[in-house]
Design a protein around this motif. Structure first.
Motif, mmCIF file in Angstrom:
data_model
loop_
_atom_site.group_PDB
_atom_site.id
_atom_site.type_symbol
_atom_site.label_atom_id
_atom_site.label_comp_id
_atom_site.label_asym_id
_atom_site.label_seq_id
_atom_site.Cartn_x
_atom_site.Cartn_y
_atom_site.Cartn_z
ATOM 1 N N ASP A 1 0.825 -1.210 0.000
ATOM 2 C CA ASP A 1 0.000 0.000 0.000
ATOM 3 C C ASP A 1 0.856 1.256 0.000
ATOM 4 O OD1 ASP A 1 -2.144 -1.614 -0.026
ATOM 5 O OD2 ASP A 1 -2.657 -1.384 2.112
ATOM 6 N N ARG A 2 1.868 1.258 0.874
ATOM 7 C CA ARG A 2 2.676 2.465 1.015
ATOM 8 C C ARG A 2 3.473 2.760 -0.255
ATOM 9 N NH1 ARG A 2 6.227 1.966 6.036
ATOM 10 N NH2 ARG A 2 4.788 0.568 7.092
ATOM 11 N N LEU A 3 4.052 1.716 -0.824
ATOM 12 C CA LEU A 3 4.839 1.934 -2.042
ATOM 13 C C LEU A 3 3.937 2.379 -3.186
ATOM 14 C CD1 LEU A 3 7.268 -1.104 -1.781
ATOM 15 C CD2 LEU A 3 7.940 1.303 -1.846
ATOM 16 N N TRP A 4 2.791 1.726 -3.259
ATOM 17 C CA TRP A 4 1.821 2.014 -4.311
ATOM 18 C C TRP A 4 1.375 3.469 -4.225
ATOM 19 C CZ3 TRP A 4 1.115 0.352 -8.755
ATOM 20 C CH2 TRP A 4 -0.119 0.362 -9.433
ATOM 21 N N ALA A 5 1.356 3.980 -2.988
ATOM 22 C CA ALA A 5 0.907 5.346 -2.779
ATOM 23 C C ALA A 5 1.931 6.371 -3.263
ATOM 24 C CB ALA A 5 0.615 5.580 -1.298
ATOM 25 N N SER A 6 3.166 5.954 -3.438
ATOM 26 C CA SER A 6 4.193 6.910 -3.868
ATOM 27 C C SER A 6 3.983 7.282 -5.323
ATOM 28 C CB SER A 6 5.579 6.294 -3.694
ATOM 29 O OG SER A 6 6.501 7.018 -4.466
ATOM 30 N N PRO A 7 4.100 8.581 -5.623
ATOM 31 C CA PRO A 7 3.901 9.018 -7.006
ATOM 32 C C PRO A 7 4.969 8.469 -7.955
ATOM 33 C CG PRO A 7 4.734 10.810 -5.638
ATOM 34 C CD PRO A 7 4.412 9.693 -4.720
ATOM 35 N N LEU A 8 6.092 7.978 -7.428
ATOM 36 C CA LEU A 8 7.161 7.476 -8.301
ATOM 37 C C LEU A 8 6.836 6.098 -8.848
ATOM 38 C CD1 LEU A 8 10.297 8.296 -6.110
ATOM 39 C CD2 LEU A 8 9.586 9.484 -8.207
ATOM 40 N N VAL A 9 5.979 5.372 -8.120
ATOM 41 C CA VAL A 9 5.829 3.941 -8.359
ATOM 42 C C VAL A 9 4.654 3.665 -9.278
ATOM 43 C CG1 VAL A 9 5.316 1.747 -7.209
ATOM 44 C CG2 VAL A 9 6.879 3.401 -6.151
ATOM 45 N N ASP A 10 4.864 2.751 -10.254
ATOM 46 C CA ASP A 10 3.714 2.364 -11.061
ATOM 47 C C ASP A 10 3.447 0.877 -11.009
ATOM 48 O OD1 ASP A 10 5.566 1.230 -12.701
ATOM 49 O OD2 ASP A 10 4.811 2.150 -14.555
ATOM 50 N N GLY A 11 4.148 0.154 -10.153
ATOM 51 C CA GLY A 11 3.848 -1.261 -10.021
ATOM 52 C C GLY A 11 4.545 -1.858 -8.813
ATOM 53 N N VAL A 12 3.842 -2.693 -8.059
ATOM 54 C CA VAL A 12 4.453 -3.387 -6.925
ATOM 55 C C VAL A 12 3.978 -4.833 -6.977
ATOM 56 C CG1 VAL A 12 4.690 -3.516 -4.422
ATOM 57 C CG2 VAL A 12 4.312 -1.305 -5.520
ATOM 58 N N ALA A 13 4.879 -5.787 -6.828
ATOM 59 C CA ALA A 13 4.464 -7.190 -6.829
ATOM 60 C C ALA A 13 5.213 -7.952 -5.765
ATOM 61 C CB ALA A 13 4.719 -7.806 -8.195
ATOM 62 N N LEU A 14 4.474 -8.829 -5.074
ATOM 63 C CA LEU A 14 5.110 -9.700 -4.094
ATOM 64 C C LEU A 14 5.699 -10.893 -4.826
ATOM 65 C CD1 LEU A 14 2.333 -9.583 -1.410
ATOM 66 C CD2 LEU A 14 4.741 -9.036 -0.990
ATOM 67 N N GLN A 15 6.849 -11.297 -4.464
ATOM 68 C CA GLN A 15 7.400 -12.470 -5.102
ATOM 69 C C GLN A 15 8.283 -13.256 -4.140
ATOM 70 O OE1 GLN A 15 9.655 -11.030 -8.441
ATOM 71 N NE2 GLN A 15 11.446 -10.521 -7.217
ATOM 72 N N VAL A 16 8.540 -14.487 -4.545
ATOM 73 C CA VAL A 16 9.490 -15.317 -3.805
ATOM 74 C C VAL A 16 10.751 -15.321 -4.638
ATOM 75 C CG1 VAL A 16 10.017 -17.643 -3.035
ATOM 76 C CG2 VAL A 16 7.680 -16.777 -2.854
ATOM 77 N N ARG A 17 11.858 -14.948 -4.048
ATOM 78 C CA ARG A 17 13.084 -15.022 -4.838
ATOM 79 C C ARG A 17 14.181 -15.610 -3.946
ATOM 80 N NH1 ARG A 17 17.521 -11.763 -6.684
ATOM 81 N NH2 ARG A 17 17.028 -10.388 -4.937
ATOM 82 N N VAL A 18 14.750 -16.710 -4.379
ATOM 83 C CA VAL A 18 15.804 -17.361 -3.600
ATOM 84 C C VAL A 18 17.078 -17.346 -4.436
ATOM 85 C CG1 VAL A 18 16.443 -19.396 -2.270
ATOM 86 C CG2 VAL A 18 14.026 -18.874 -2.671
ATOM 87 N N PRO A 19 18.039 -16.545 -4.067
ATOM 88 C CA PRO A 19 19.263 -16.503 -4.859
ATOM 89 C C PRO A 19 20.195 -17.655 -4.508
ATOM 90 C CG PRO A 19 19.423 -14.926 -3.073
ATOM 91 C CD PRO A 19 18.091 -15.620 -2.933
ATOM 92 N N ARG A 20 21.128 -17.894 -5.410
ATOM 93 C CA ARG A 20 22.243 -18.812 -5.152
ATOM 94 C C ARG A 20 21.827 -20.236 -4.760
ATOM 95 N NH1 ARG A 20 24.879 -13.956 -3.617
ATOM 96 N NH2 ARG A 20 24.215 -13.991 -1.457
#
Ligand SMILES: Nc1ncnc2c1ncn2[C@@H]1O[C@H](COP(=O)(O)OP(=O)(O)OP(=O)(O)O)[C@@H](O)[C@H]1O
Ligand SMILES: [Mg+2]
Lengths: 1196, 254
Positions: free
Chosen positions: A326-345
């Motif tokens: 919600d907070r990121l989405w509210a920023s005028p800079l942002v046009d997309g936010v997605a939750l993801q699972v990312r496991v490096p290495r």
């Protein structure tokens, strides 16, 4: 480096097996065993010297173990003194990874949960900093002393503060402090004295309530202790703490036990930290193409990742997921936010048997295809066929559990196509490997990766691979075209940080005790291995001595052996007899040697202790190295076994050699004949050696090991010589081999490929150089003798003596060659060491200039209290032009490189040094390298003042040749981006790398520092005293005058001199260690002389009869050993100078060092060595001269 | 044996025209080992003239080797006088005596004559070198001597590579290389078979006859003993007989 149990078990079982086999064989050959045993008892003197020789190896191994054990006890003792019962330290990092203080309410919220963790017996906050201190009474001061604010009610678990009278302090008033013993000594502070502490908030007067004993919390004996509230006032941190100390059950040492469990539990208690990163900028640092980078990540501009207190990915809490989105989405800079699972290495391997089975490191990305915010990231597209061009991709359908879509780089690296299976393995313990079916290949169009190995799975599969309970990351897309304006990312990262940062504090757990103990153990083991390295030469000298003595023994028993052979004993019988005898010696010697090594270790530690205390300054804590003197039974056993294995192998070789002696030749005392060139076996052996050598060299190339490559080449050369002697005379074959081997090691180091190499190259170099030289000398002995006779042109009457002496030593080539090489090896090492030391100390001036750029004094203040206008401040304080000559003032501050990450993925903070024109034009720092468009160093410094967009950086960014690598790397020509004071991006290009460790930082022109970053003060200056002013007293006055700023002043020359003298003393210590082997060797020579006087009684009588005077006989024997020693010393010295020259040419010359031949020390060592040899052979030689001729001739 | 063989003449007095090369007067030698005292020489008086070939014989242990060692100055005497060329060598310092040996005497022993580590020619030139000769000249002279004993071609062999007889010939070459006034030989043929021994004796006799080289030879072998010009027989540390022999035709010895 205490020996672990496995090593101990292995050693003991090895010893049992070897001794068991020998005993078994001896019990089957009773007669031989008895003969061997009797021989041992027959000549007590011989037995003693053999055991002495065999002891050397064991003693050296065991002494380096003792050095290791003691240093380990000592260093871990320091760690434990410092930490006492503190096992973990929890601190807070800001979004960029820098440590910061935190509000005490955060501690209050956590304390209860932490102390409830099983295994934790104490939690306490701490506030620490550094202050400058002045004792009002004694007028003594220290520029930088640790200040510790203690939370008295909770602090008891972290060790008491005990006064010198033995009372425990349970509280301190606001105007009181307690001072640790060594710090008190430095200030001469006593109870009741008033100390002024200079802090960022100004001077504060506190009374010394107590001087503390070096125990408990003040175990190291340094620092000032105050109440935590006092510390908050002093350091301007009201209501704040810097860290939370955690103590585990079990006290100081026992606290290590529950560490793993406690850390795991802490992770659950502590909130995770969020890190905001810009993957595009990171990749851009490696691939300088904005187009490729933009395509690679498509809409993913920023990542917000949750990391646990150990830095591993961890799941976001559901509340946070929603709030962050919600907070990121509210920023005028942002046009997309997605939750993801990312496991490096993670490691992925192909399961299809036909494929090459390579493995690849992948990032697993679990995604929600129907996420409403995710549209701006672009679709994942699937390739129609794996072989076909990357054309006409179509959207990837939803994936099932255990299905995977691979990016092209991953699929190519594994050689898999859809329909095949892969296995994913995590290096985090507790996560089982998982097999997945490859269902599709992902196109680099859309959101898919075209450059990295990425595996796309559905979210639950991804979670299970990372042991996560939910998504761990948010992908953020910014407004605007993904392909343009990468520059705005750093800015966005900065602006969004507070939004993310509000989420909470980012706690970070340092497992201080376990980590520091492991680290200290590591460095100690490196140090004690150095002793083993230098000890190796002594061990080899010992081995050579054993060979010598055994061959001599055999020569003495020639007649017996001839008879034994005549009555039907086989060679193998003789061999066994000697082996039994020798194993007895070895077993006895390794026992005594291990114990003797403890004694040597004690002496070595005494010497190291002296070096330490001589170089320590008064304010350092007092270290008593010998108090930590330790040896463990385990390491004694291991060194005894190692020594025994060395001895028995040596004896086996000697026994083999003896048994192959030609008996007839032995009885008639024929000179050792080389085997005939037609000898098939030797030719075969030569061929095998040559091929083996080539194989080893090839293996060396394969694994990029220089040691293997060079050894292989040398072996091949030797093998070729063995084959060549079939066709050409020995002399030519082996002289050529010797020359080639010398040549191989004469090649400049830089010509070899850039393979990994370490100190073992030094040992190998020594061995092969000596071998090469020895081959040359031995196979040209007549020429050598002629040369020697020509050079020394002995008086006519002595010619007979010289001739006979040299003939005697050349008569037994093996013994002579071995003895020469023993001398040569040791002298070689000592010579090389003294050349290095000599060049370093003679070129002190060059080093001072190189390191200091021509300034004699370096001064820096506490970074929290920099000088506003340094040159004016200096002038006002009485350091005007009449006292200070050259002065370099830097505008200093810390910047963050937004386009760089260090090797651990952390943001890279670095000091910035704004330089003025006079420094840029006047300094004498040399540049390690600069862009070729600038003519020279001067032009580069000049360019720095002309162009605001260029910078010069210190050499620490290049990493180090030896030792730990720097966590960050940068190269010439790299662009560095920083965020300026007004949030503008400032970009500079690195045009030069300055060759100093004195100043660390990025040099820019002062205008950039002032205008771009608003850095207007300086915490570091360089200066030289005006003519006639003594640097030392100037330094003292400066330190005193700027005490309120915590200024610490170093006179560079003194610093370097201390450093060099420490180095010199360590080299001396190593030389002494080496000398041990030599002493044993020299004693061995004495024994050999005694034996030969005995053997040659009749010959002496005859010589006396035909006119040799007494003194000539004595001279003959002295010369015989002297010749060997001199030859060994000459070879060793020559080779040592040769290697020293190479080292100079390869690494010192470019530093502007002059070549130095420290003749003094070299002659001194050689002289002593020669004198000792003559001294040990003089008594028997004198006795030889006193032999009455008539009687000598009578003996049968 | 008290009786003298036929053709032998009792030597009664020294011819006054010749001064003796070696002059012994009442030489006594006592070995005192602490446990036992052995009177090895019991007042020996003896003159050896230049050019003589003196054979010393007697039963084992009678003092032959001791006599030789005392005459040559290898051993000290207990009392008496030993003059060589009119100089009392018993009062000389060890160095002077050693130098005198190097310059004026040659030695041949039964064993241990050569240094095993030096070649034949190097062994031969050793006395010259130790006496301070120039190396090139020494080598030249050594080769000449090897030539004389017929071993020129064996010059660069080590002693171990030579037969017993060859070794003994090298020894003779060495003993003669410094043109000594006198050569002392202690059982030079003792370790050799008869034929080889005869060869060696032939060589020495020839040198004595042709070059007037003085020899004092200790031997057990009557055959050998019979070839000298004078035979001294010892018994229990004293001279029992001292007779001049008619020089035999070497061909008869065959
Ligand atoms: N160094 C010595 N110490 C004690 N006694 C000695 C020593 N040298 C010789 N003798 C004794 O002196 C006596 C003479 O010995 P010498 O060697 O001269 O005899 P020899 O006639 O040469 O005997 P052979 O024919 O066996 O060589 C012997 O009884 C011997 O035991
Ligand atoms: Mg005798």
């Amino acid at each position: 480096m205490p020996v672990d149990e496995e090593t101990l078990c292995a050693a003991v079982s090895l010893a049992v097996v070897i001794l068991g086999l020998i005993t078994l064989s001896a019990s089957r050959n009773r007669v031989l065993a008895r003969m061997g045993g009797r021989n041992l008892l027959r000549r007590k003197g011989n037995t003693a010297i053999i055991i002495g020789g065999l002891m050397v190896g064991t003693a050296i191994i065991s002494s380096s173990f003792v050095v290791g054990d003691t240093m380990d006890t000592f260093v871990s003792g320091i760690v434990l003194d410092v930490l006492h019962t503190t096992d973990e330290v929890i601190s807070v990092q800001d979004v960029t990874g820098a440590e910061e203080s935190f509000n005490s309410t955060a501690y209050d919220a956590l304390a209860h949960n932490i102390s409830a963790i099983p295994g934790v017996d104490g939690v306490s906050p701490q506030l620490s900093g550094r202050v400058a201190v002045l004792d009002r009474r004694t007028e003594l001061s220290e520029a930088s002393m640790g200040l510790f604010g203690i939370d008295f009610p909770n602090g008891t678990a972290f060790g008491p503060l005990r006064t010198t009278q033995g009372e425990t302090i349970s509280s301190l008033k606001a105007d009181e402090l307690a001072i640790a013993s060594s710090s008190a000594k430095a200030l001469d502070a006593q109870q009741g004295h008033v100390l002024t502490l200079y802090t960022p908030t100004g001077p504060h007067n506190l009374t010394v309530a107590a001087v503390l004993r070096a125990e408990g919390r003040a175990g190291l004996g340094v620092g000032i202790y105050v109440d935590i509230h006092t510390a908050q006032v002093l350091l301007n941190e009201t209501g704040h703490y810097t860290s939370i100390l955690v103590s585990n059950d079990g006290g100081t040492k026992g606290g290590l036990g529950p560490t793993a469990k406690v850390v795991e539990a802490l992770e659950k208690v502590l909130p995770y930290r969020l890190v905001i990163s810009a993957p595009k900028l990171e990749l851009l640092a490696q691939i300088p193409s904005e187009v490729l980078v933009a395509q690679e990540f498509n809409g993913t501009d920023l990542l917000v990742s949750a990391l646990d207190s150990q830095g591993h990915p961890t799941a976001l809490m559901p509340v946070d997921q929603q709030a962050l989105v919600d907070r990121l989405w509210a920023s005028p800079l942002v046009d997309g936010v997605a939750l993801q699972v990312r496991v490096p290495r993670l490691t992925m391997r192909s399961l299809s048997p036909a494929e090459h089975g390579g493995s690849v490191e992948v990032t697993v990305q679990g995604f929600e295809p129907n996420d409403s915010h995710a549209l701006s990231f672009g679709p994942l597209l699937q390739l129609p066929s794996p072989e076909g061009p990357d054309l006409f991709p179509f959207p990837l359908g939803p994936l099932q559990q255990d299905q995977v879509a691979l990016s092209l780089p991953a699929a190519r690296a594994l050689g898999v196509t859809p329909g095949e299976y892969v296995r994913v393995v995590s290096d985090v313990p507790g996560i089982p490997p998982r097999d997945l079916e490859v269902v599709a290949l992902v196109s680099s169009e859309g959101a898919g990766s075209g450059l990295r190995a990425v595996a796309y799975v559905e979210p639950t599969t991804g979670q299970s691979l990372g042991a996560l309970t939910g998504p761990n990351e948010l992908a953020v897309s910014l407004l605007g075209d993904p392909a343009t304006g990468l520059q705005r990312l750093a800015m966005a990262q900065f602006l969004l940080a507070p939004i993310v940062g509000d989420h909470g504090l980012r706690f970070y757990v340092s497992v201080v005790k376990a980590d520091q103990l492991a680290e200290s153990r590591e460095s100690v083991s490196e140090f004690s291995q150095l002793f083993l390295v230098f000890g190796t030469f002594s061990i080899i000298a010992g081995v050579i001595l054993i060979l010598n003595i055994f061959v001599m023994l055999a020569e003495e028993r020639k007649a017996e052996m001839g008879m034994a052979r005549a009555i039907g004993m086989r060679r193998s019988h003789l061999k066994r007899m000697y082996l039994y005898e020798g194993s007895l010696y070895a077993a006895i010697a390794s026992g005594i040697g291990a114990v003797a090594g403890v004694g040597i270790g004690y002496v070595v530690m005494m010497a190291i202790g002296n070096i330490f205390s001589a170089s320590a300054s008064s304010s350092d804590p007092q270290f008593h190295l010998l108090d930590s003197f330790t040896f463990t039974p385990g390491s004694l056993v291991v060194s005894a076994v190692a020594g025994m294995v060395i001895s028995i192998s040596t004896i086996a070789i000697a026994a083999h050699r003896i048994s192959t002696l030609n008996i007839v030749a032995a009885i008639r005392d024929l000179p050792e004949q080389p085997p005939p060139p037609q000898d098939r076996r030797l030719v075969l052996l030569g061929g095998a050696t040559a091929l083996g050598g080539l194989a080893i060299a090839a293996a060396g190339i394969g694994v990029e090991q220089l040691a293997l490559l060079t050894t292989g080449i040398a072996m091949a050369i030797l093998g070729c010589a063995l084959v060549a002697r079939r066709f050409i005379p020995d002399r030519w074959a082996f002289s050529a081999a010797g020359s080639f081997i010398l040549l191989e090691w004469a090649v400049p180091f830089g010509w070899w490929p850039d393979y990994s190499s370490d100190i073992e190259m030094f040992i190998l170099g020594g061995l092969f150089l000596v071998l090469g030289a020895l081959l040359l000398v031995v196979f040209n002995s007549r020429q050598v003798v002629r040369a020697v006779m020509g050079i020394f042109a002995p008086a006519r009457r002595s010619q007979a003596v010289v001739r006979s002496a040299i003939s005697y030593s050349l008569h037994s080539r093996f013994r002579t060659g071995m003895t020469i090489s023993m001398f040569a090896l040791v002298i070689f090492t000592i010579t090389t060491l003294s050349m290095i030391v000599g060049m370093l100390s003679t070129n002190l001036e060059a080093q001072v200039i190189e390191q200091s750029g021509g300034y004699q004094i370096e001064a820096h203040t506490n970074p929290l209290t920099p000088l506003r206008d340094a040159s004016t401040a200096l002038g006002l304080a009485g350091f005007g032009p009449q006292r200070v000559g050259d002065l370099a003032v830097f505008q200093t501050g810390e910047v963050q490189f937004t386009n760089k990450r260090d090797l651990f993925g952390n943001p890279w903070r670095y000091p910035l040094l704004g330089v003025n024109r006079s420094f840029a034009e006047g300094n004498r720092f040399t540049l390690e390298s600069h862009l070729t468009k600038y003519a020279d160093d001067r032009a580069t410094w000049h360019a720095l003042m002309e162009e605001p967009s260029v910078a010069i950086i210190d050499r620490s960014v290049l990493g180090f040749e030896f030792g730990p690598s720097a966590p960050y790397r940068l190269a010439l020509g790299d662009r560095v981006e920083m965020l300026g004071a007004a949030n503008q991006t400032i970009v500079v290009t690195v045009i030069g790398i300055v060759d100093t460790f004195l100043l660390q930082g990025l040099f820019v022109q002062d205008q950039v520092a002032i205008e771009g970053f608003n850095f207007t003060s300086s915490s570091q200056v360089l200066l030289s005293p005006a003519t006639g002013v003594v640097a030392g007293s100037l330094a003292k006055d400066l330190e005193r005058a700027f005490l309120p700023f915590g200024m610490q002043v170093t006179v560079l020359r003194e610093e370097l001199q201390t450093f060099l003298s420490v180095q010199q003393q360590f080299f001396d210590l190593f030389s002494a260690f080496l000398g041990l082997g030599l002493i044993v060797g020299i004693c061995g020579l004495g024994i050999i002389t005694i034996r030969s006087v005995h053997e040659r009684r009749q010959q002496i009588g005859m010589l006396r009869a035909i006119g040799f005077r007494r003194r000539q006989i004595t001279g003959l024997f002295l010369l015989e050993t002297g010749f060997i020693a001199v030859l060994g010393i000459l070879i060793g010295t020559a080779l040592g100078i040769f290697l020293g020259y190479q080292i100079w040419r390869d690494s010192f010359e470019q530093a502007g060092f002059s070549f130095v031949l420290p003749l003094g020390p070299i002659l001194w060592v050689s002289g002593i060595c020669l004198m000792m040899t003559l001294a040990s052979t003089f008594p028997p030689s004198l006795r030889a001269g006193r032999v009455p001729p008539a009687e000598a001739l009578r003996y049968e | 044996m008290t009786g003298s063989a036929k053709g032998m003449k009792r030597r009664t007095k020294t011819s006054p025209s010749q001064t003796p090369l070696v002059r012994l007067r009442d030489v006594r030698k006592v070995y005192d080992t602490g446990k036992v005292r052995i009177d090895a020489l019991q007042g020996i008086s003896l003159d050896i003239l230049p050019g003589e070939m003196v054979m010393v014989m007697g039963p084992s242990g009678c003092g032959k080797t001791t006599l030789l060692n005392c005459c040559s100055g290898l051993d000290e005497i207990t009392s008496g006088l030993v003059e060589v060329e009119g100089v009392d060598i018993t009062t000389m310092q060890d160095n002077a005596r050693t130098d005198y040996r190097a310059r004026h005497m040659g030695f041949i022993f039964q064993f241990y004559n050569l240094l095993p580590v030096l070649t034949a020619v190097e062994n031969v030139e050793l006395p010259l070198l130790v006496a301070g000769a120039r190396p090139a000249e020494a080598r030249q002279r050594a080769l000449e001597m090897l030539d004389q004993v017929g071993l020129r071609n064996w010059q660069s062999h080590l002693p171990a590579e030579l037969s017993g007889g060859q070794r003994q010939r090298v020894t003779i070459a060495r003993a003669l290389v410094n043109s000594p006034k006198i050569v002392w030989a202690d059982e030079p043929t003792g370790d050799l078979d008869t034929a080889t021994g005869t060869d060696i004796m032939d060589l020495m006799c020839r040198l004595n006859r042709d070059q007037g080289q003085t020899f004092v030879v200790v031997t057990h072998d009557p055959e050998v003993g019979a070839r000298g010009g004078r035979m001294v027989t010892m018994r229990d540390g004293a001279i029992a007989h001292d007779v001049l022999l008619k020089p035999k035709d070497p061909r008869h010895a065959r």
